[in-house]
Design an enzyme around this catalytic site. Structure first.
Site, PDB file in Angstrom:
ATOM      1  N   MET A  57      43.545  36.412  35.319  1.00  0.00           N
ATOM      2  CA  MET A  57      43.605  37.880  34.706  1.00  0.00           C
ATOM      3  C   MET A  57      44.397  39.076  35.441  1.00  0.00           C
ATOM      4  SD  MET A  57      40.079  38.394  32.612  1.00  0.00           S
ATOM      5  CE  MET A  57      39.155  38.846  33.989  1.00  0.00           C
ATOM      6  N   LEU A 102      46.777  40.207  41.090  1.00  0.00           N
ATOM      7  CA  LEU A 102      46.613  39.151  42.114  1.00  0.00           C
ATOM      8  C   LEU A 102      46.302  39.693  43.472  1.00  0.00           C
ATOM      9  CD1 LEU A 102      49.697  37.093  40.739  1.00  0.00           C
ATOM     10  CD2 LEU A 102      47.358  37.102  40.040  1.00  0.00           C
ATOM     11  N   HIS A 103      45.431  38.795  44.020  1.00  0.00           N
ATOM     12  CA  HIS A 103      45.073  38.771  45.354  1.00  0.00           C
ATOM     13  C   HIS A 103      45.003  37.730  46.173  1.00  0.00           C
ATOM     14  CE1 HIS A 103      41.195  37.160  44.055  1.00  0.00           C
ATOM     15  NE2 HIS A 103      41.122  38.076  43.456  1.00  0.00           N
ATOM     16  N   HIS A 156      43.813  34.444  44.607  1.00  0.00           N
ATOM     17  CA  HIS A 156      44.945  33.832  43.716  1.00  0.00           C
ATOM     18  C   HIS A 156      46.135  33.227  44.312  1.00  0.00           C
ATOM     19  CE1 HIS A 156      43.216  37.307  41.074  1.00  0.00           C
ATOM     20  NE2 HIS A 156      42.962  36.242  40.250  1.00  0.00           N
ATOM     21  N   GLN A 165      36.280  37.617  26.669  1.00  0.00           N
ATOM     22  CA  GLN A 165      35.336  37.331  27.530  1.00  0.00           C
ATOM     23  C   GLN A 165      34.620  38.478  28.222  1.00  0.00           C
ATOM     24  OE1 GLN A 165      38.381  35.145  30.214  1.00  0.00           O
ATOM     25  NE2 GLN A 165      37.466  35.952  31.739  1.00  0.00           N
ATOM     26  N   ASP A 202      34.192  31.175  41.399  1.00  0.00           N
ATOM     27  CA  ASP A 202      33.510  31.240  39.821  1.00  0.00           C
ATOM     28  C   ASP A 202      32.807  29.866  39.582  1.00  0.00           C
ATOM     29  OD1 ASP A 202      34.086  33.829  38.980  1.00  0.00           O
ATOM     30  OD2 ASP A 202      36.184  33.366  39.652  1.00  0.00           O
ATOM     31  N   GLN A 258      31.887  28.714  36.226  1.00  0.00           N
ATOM     32  CA  GLN A 258      32.898  28.440  35.594  1.00  0.00           C
ATOM     33  C   GLN A 258      33.606  27.020  35.786  1.00  0.00           C
ATOM     34  OE1 GLN A 258      35.811  31.791  34.441  1.00  0.00           O
ATOM     35  NE2 GLN A 258      37.138  30.717  36.107  1.00  0.00           N
ATOM     36  N   SER A 288      39.475  41.041  41.919  1.00  0.00           N
ATOM     37  CA  SER A 288      39.937  42.218  41.234  1.00  0.00           C
ATOM     38  C   SER A 288      39.033  43.467  41.225  1.00  0.00           C
ATOM     39  CB  SER A 288      40.744  41.817  40.028  1.00  0.00           C
ATOM     40  OG  SER A 288      41.209  40.680  40.222  1.00  0.00           O
ATOM     41  N   ARG A 289      37.800  43.154  40.969  1.00  0.00           N
ATOM     42  CA  ARG A 289      37.062  44.333  40.928  1.00  0.00           C
ATOM     43  C   ARG A 289      36.537  44.986  42.050  1.00  0.00           C
ATOM     44  NH1 ARG A 289      34.937  40.735  36.191  1.00  0.00           N
ATOM     45  NH2 ARG A 289      35.175  41.806  34.337  1.00  0.00           N
TER      46      ARG A 289
HETATM   47  P1  AMP Z   1      40.459  35.966  37.561  1.00  0.00           P
HETATM   48  O1  AMP Z   1      41.924  36.647  37.726  1.00  0.00           O
HETATM   49  O2  AMP Z   1      39.601  36.600  38.478  1.00  0.00           O
HETATM   50  O3  AMP Z   1      40.021  35.683  36.291  1.00  0.00           O
HETATM   51  O4  AMP Z   1      40.336  34.578  38.902  1.00  0.00           O
HETATM   52  C1  AMP Z   1      41.568  33.561  38.376  1.00  0.00           C
HETATM   53  C2  AMP Z   1      41.462  32.342  39.211  1.00  0.00           C
HETATM   54  O5  AMP Z   1      41.348  32.968  40.693  1.00  0.00           O
HETATM   55  C3  AMP Z   1      39.797  32.151  38.807  1.00  0.00           C
HETATM   56  O6  AMP Z   1      39.976  30.537  39.080  1.00  0.00           O
HETATM   57  C4  AMP Z   1      38.916  32.268  39.960  1.00  0.00           C
HETATM   58  O7  AMP Z   1      37.862  31.742  40.330  1.00  0.00           O
HETATM   59  C5  AMP Z   1      40.179  32.462  41.079  1.00  0.00           C
HETATM   60  N1  AMP Z   1      39.576  33.403  42.060  1.00  0.00           N
HETATM   61  C6  AMP Z   1      39.138  34.530  41.914  1.00  0.00           C
HETATM   62  N2  AMP Z   1      38.790  35.170  43.123  1.00  0.00           N
HETATM   63  C7  AMP Z   1      38.895  34.137  44.096  1.00  0.00           C
HETATM   64  C8  AMP Z   1      38.762  33.955  45.381  1.00  0.00           C
HETATM   65  N3  AMP Z   1      38.178  35.159  46.129  1.00  0.00           N
HETATM   66  N4  AMP Z   1      39.169  32.847  46.274  1.00  0.00           N
HETATM   67  C9  AMP Z   1      39.556  31.855  45.462  1.00  0.00           C
HETATM   68  N5  AMP Z   1      39.677  31.874  44.342  1.00  0.00           N
HETATM   69  C10 AMP Z   1      39.439  33.052  43.501  1.00  0.00           C
END
Ligand code: AMP
Length: 279
Positions: free
Chosen positions: A21, A24-25, A28, A55, A148, A151, A184-185
């Site tokens: 979404m 990016l951190h 990601h 979602q 997640d 998920q 991201s939150r």
């Molecule tokens: P999001 O952008 O939050 O929907 O996440 C995209 C993907 O990045 C999903 O598969 C998440 O599980 C993964 N993700 C989110 N946070 C982390 C994290 N801290 N470490 C590894 N993967 C992550």
């Protein structure tokens, strides 16, 4: 995207998708690096950046969800991502002949537990957008984060139930130095709340230690008792759910051993954080 994918398919290349979404951190980035490694010299890596309205419940943070498109693009470029797929909401969910989008894919067992209790339509939104992205991008592999875990389990089930020819690659959870999982939150946390936000990780660590030190499975009730006290003593923290669960069925368990996991959601003010970990 369609034209590009057809060429890659004719050339017999693997296509590795990382659905995100945006905003990016380092979590990601870890997934993108895994994808690049899997792709090698011949495969192609696609990152999708799409804040998926389906979602989010009406009372959730779709409008406020952090967006940082130009930073995301430069991160992807630096990592040599082959295509950044950045569609608009109306491209993904077109209204056809004036009729709004009305076709969903839902997994109906694992989705009802934990996150599903607090966010009833969330996973239906996730599985639906993934089916759409899989149809557009036709990946051979798709990368997801263990952050997640529920998920991951639901997508695995959907792929198996619906005979979808996509292999999953799972990346470990990337954390800040104090244990807070990157999200991201996290940017919603106030400077007052931030030092307490590693509470979720502390809960994972405390229960893991007890399970590993015991010679027998440990009672989930007794573990929960200790964790509830920790949560209660942490300023601003409000528990949403806390569960010890079987890693395959995701069902709650009463006796916890090393193969099992803890999953939890805690809010700090308006910020809802989730985390999970193996014992
Ligand atoms: P999001 O952008 O939050 O929907 O996440 C995209 C993907 O990045 C999903 O598969 C998440 O599980 C993964 N993700 C989110 N946070 C982390 C994290 N801290 N470490 C590894 N993967 C992550």
């Amino acid at each position: 995207m369609n034209r590009q994918v057809s060429t890659w398919q004719i050339e017999g290349r693997s296509i590795i998708l990382i659905p995100t979404m945006g905003c990016l951190h380092k979590g990601h980035i870890h997934l993108i690096k895994l994808a690049k490694k899997k792709a090698g010299n011949d495969g192609k890596v696609v990152v999708s950046l799409f804040v998926n309205p389906h979602q989010f419940a009406p009372n959730e943070d779709f409008d406020q969800y952090p967006r940082s498109e130009s930073n995301d693009l430069s991160i992807c470029q630096k990592l040599n991502v082959d295509v950044i797929f950045l569609p608009s909401v109306s491209e993904i969910y077109p209204s056809t002949h004036g009729l709004p989008f009305s076709t969903y894919v839902s997994e109906n067992a694992l989705s009802l537990l934990m996150e599903g209790q607090s966010r009833p339509d969330h996973f239906r939104g996730v599985t639906t957008i993934l089916i759409i992205l899989f149809h557009i991008i036709k990946p051979t592999h798709s990368v997801f984060g263990e952050k997640d875990f529920q998920q991951v389990a639901i997508v695995k089930k959907m792929i198996s139930d619906l005979h979808i020819p996509v292999k999953m690659i799972i990346g470990k959870t990337i954390r800040e130095a104090d244990g807070l999982a990157l999200s991201s939150r996290n940017s919603y946390l106030t400077t007052h709340q931030r030092p307490f936000a590693n509470l979720l990780f502390r809960c994972i660590r405390v229960s893991r230690k007890r399970v590993r030190e015991a010679s027998h499975p440990v009672s989930a009730l007794s573990l929960k008792h200790d964790l509830l006290k920790m949560i209660d003593e942490t300023p601003e923290a409000k528990l949403d759910y806390l569960e010890f669960f079987d890693p395959i069925s995701l069902k709650p368990i009463s006796q916890v051993s090393r193969k099992d996991r803890i999953g939890l959601a805690i809010t700090f003010g308006k910020t809802r954080l989730i985390d999970n970990g193996q014992m």
